[in-house]
Motif scaffolding. Sequence first.
Motif, mmCIF file in Angstrom:
data_model
loop_
_atom_site.group_PDB
_atom_site.id
_atom_site.type_symbol
_atom_site.label_atom_id
_atom_site.label_comp_id
_atom_site.label_asym_id
_atom_site.label_seq_id
_atom_site.Cartn_x
_atom_site.Cartn_y
_atom_site.Cartn_z
ATOM 1 N N UNK A 1 0.809 -1.230 0.000
ATOM 2 C CA UNK A 1 0.000 0.000 0.000
ATOM 3 C C UNK A 1 0.838 1.274 0.000
ATOM 4 N N UNK A 2 2.033 1.224 0.576
ATOM 5 C CA UNK A 2 2.829 2.440 0.667
ATOM 6 C C UNK A 2 3.751 2.668 -0.524
ATOM 7 N N UNK A 3 3.920 1.645 -1.328
ATOM 8 C CA UNK A 3 4.901 1.805 -2.414
ATOM 9 C C UNK A 3 4.217 1.781 -3.775
ATOM 10 N N UNK A 4 2.926 2.077 -3.776
ATOM 11 C CA UNK A 4 2.196 2.042 -5.042
ATOM 12 C C UNK A 4 2.838 2.969 -6.071
ATOM 13 N N UNK A 5 3.331 4.103 -5.588
ATOM 14 C CA UNK A 5 3.905 5.049 -6.538
ATOM 15 C C UNK A 5 5.146 4.450 -7.217
ATOM 16 N N UNK B 1 4.094 2.092 -9.947
ATOM 17 C CA UNK B 1 3.357 2.622 -11.072
ATOM 18 C C UNK B 1 4.276 2.832 -12.261
ATOM 19 N N UNK B 2 3.842 2.393 -13.389
ATOM 20 C CA UNK B 2 4.645 2.575 -14.589
ATOM 21 C C UNK B 2 3.944 3.511 -15.541
ATOM 22 N N UNK C 1 2.635 -2.204 -11.665
ATOM 23 C CA UNK C 1 3.367 -3.424 -12.001
ATOM 24 C C UNK C 1 3.068 -4.483 -10.939
ATOM 25 N N UNK C 2 2.034 -5.260 -11.211
ATOM 26 C CA UNK C 2 1.543 -6.215 -10.213
ATOM 27 C C UNK C 2 2.569 -7.296 -9.920
#
Lengths: 354, 515
Positions: B368-372, B375-376, B382-383
């Motif tokens: 949850x905290x590293x979604x940024x 993100x590509x 990037x699942x």
Amino acid sequence: MSSAGTSNKPAPGHVSASGQLQQRRGLGDLIAKKPEMVTLGLLIAICIAVAIANPAFLQPSTLIDIGRASVVTGLFALGVFVILAAGGIDVSFTAIAALTMYSITLLAINHAPNMPIYVVFLIAVAGGIALGVLNGFLVYTLRVPSLIVTIGTQYLFRGGLLAFVGTTWIMELPGQMGTFGRISLLEFETANGATVSLPVYFLILPAAAILTWWIMRRTLMGRAIFSLGGSPDVTARLGYNVKIVHLFVFGYAGALAGLAGIVHVTANRLANPFDLVGTEIAVIAAVVLGGARITGGTGSVIGTMLGVLLVVVVDNVLVMVGIPSTWQRVFVGAFILLAAAFFVTRQRKFKPAK
Amino acid sequence: MTQNTQKNRCFLELRNIHKRFGGVHALRGVDLSLEAGEVYHLLGENGCGKSTVIKIMAGAHPPSEGQIVLDGEVFNELTPIQSLDFGIETVYQDLSLIPNLSVMENVALGEQLVEGHGRLLRRIDRARMQKTATKALSQVGLDVTPELMSTIVSELPLATRQLVAIARAIACEARLVIMDEPTTSLTRREVENLIDVVSRLRSQNVAVLFVTHKLEECYRIGGHAIVFRDGQCVAQGPIESYSRADLAELMTGRQISEKRYREGSPSEDTLMSLSNFSMPGRFNDVGFDLRKGEVLGITGLSDSGRNELALAIAGIRPAASGTISINDKNIRIATASDSIDAGIAYVPEDRLSEGLFLSKSIYQNEVALILRKLAGFMGILDMKKGKEIAREISADMRLNTADIELPVSSLSGGNQQRVLIGRWLSINPEILVLHGPTVGVDVGSKDAIYQTIQKMAEDGMGLIIVSDDLPELLQNCDRILVMNAGEVVSDLNGASASEDDIYQAMLGSVQEGAA
């Protein structure tokens, strides 16, 4: 903010601290303890303003108009207050009133035209209780928020009325119901020669208010209702029968709605199945303006009555100062926001430090 | 005062009580008997079934199996009103006061409810309510004034509320008074008063059942110890016959309780430095240094300001004044993201409402905290990379499942806590603030969490543990700061301090203030 912070600061065990706490707060404290004072203040302010703008306001007939117009809203509001105090909400009471009043009028016309008026009232109350208890039963057994349940039953009751009972206006009321609405308690002659009268049915409102006050303040049921609104889990844990409390509050509100329905018919000398439904928000607004929190556990009969008066006064007298009736809603809306903002800020200050 | 000349006899007996909540087997065959006029201490770790057994006696939960015998009468379950009718009064840990009713009503309304066997359409006898409340409130040592009687309970300070809850339990003719951690927020003097109340109850042939973590108090009061572990009663006998170590071993089932996890020592470099940190009415002029690789404990009573201090460091409720510097650079913390940007991670006390997305998967919670970062192009996540990271975190935190798609709600409390800590590790913080890291966590998970804490400290992270679990602090910390009435009153060495030292500091100056 800082004063609330420091007085909450622990001087553990020394409850004299809470005594100081009360003295220090003065007016703010009074308002927090008796929020209906705000409502009263607002009411007086409006009356003064209107009286200055139009001295015609200051005559007995205005009082009678307001009194007469308060009865139905007031009865509804007492029911809503009791349910709010228990932590619930009801939006089906207008549908209960409409269903009972129309069905009983039909019953009286078609089957028992000579039924005495008190029997009419008894049947209305019994019908209201039955429908209200159904609400309470559903809320308790389904454990669904009462808002959802009563939205459902409002549609059900009203749909049932229109689909199965009837959709036509009844202009010719059975004799006893027609006359009851016209019996007057007091009569006045106004300046321009017309007579205004305070009808006998007005007495139903103060009687219901006193009964409600007595139940809420003087019986274990009343305390159980407030407890339930304060903390449902704890209430059950302390041995209160939570199911009975649910059935009681919704049944009681239903009874008041049944009464209100009949008063509405006899006062207007007309049974219109499309009446009443749609006014619930105004009633809930009146109760909240009277200081009851929408989240439950607070409120008073006096406050509720003041809230009703406020709404009725705004509805009836703004016309006297030349404010068009379309503006009434703007005023009621503004008052609600004002009162809500006021109460919420007070509450925040009072929330104990955790 | 009914003087029962007859020899003590069994008042309440539990026979083979089982309780299941869904899949959790909270009580596994409890047999217990309580005699009139005796004092019992129910001991055990969090989650061992103490609270459940109390709730069964009080009629708040029905047992899944087994019988309850009261005065020789056999029941399969009790309702709250039946239990009260037999004179079983409970001071719950959460106090169970009605927040919007007055002190008088809270204390004395129950008497009239029980007399009518729960009938609600009765008039309240106000004169009697006042009399009953006055007597009970003065017995617990409160200064009974009309203002106190009419004060709404939610406006009282916590300690007073605790005394009100105790007053309620002794207001009626009780035969068994159950007290679930009744002394947590009381000062010494109030505790002394409570001990007097207990001996008075005892002389009136009332049984008293204490649930507590404070062993000193148990030894002082005396009586029988009942030790619970994993939903079973593992020992019962006079408390004097057990040493503290015996009791600790019985409660945990192993001898780990005294073990100190902290082995390493902090480096010399100061990582974070706090000075003149204040928030009016909450905490005042707090200052301390945290070194690299240091584990610092902060404790105090629940209203000492420790919670607010933690929230201020985390930027959730920022401090009003004071400076904070990290690696000798002054920083400003006004919001939670300021603090995250500064390298401070905060694991909240209430993981259920403040930290975790319960219905979401372990994977979604951990990243949850590293979604940024994940993100590509056009923000598409990037699942695959995310899942890889989540698997690593899960392994690091030694979760008991490898399936990262499971919803967090299916995990035990300990594993949930590990997911939450793991999430913060994903951003490599320099400072980790743990608020009550093992509240409601089982012994096994505690062990794993403590080992993780020590490993993180070894890697050079600075850790702050805010907790009221004293053994936890003593086992894990280099230093323990004790707060009292908003100030740091004591700075103790974790290796040499004792629980008693901490208690003294926690309560000490409150005592002075009250005197």
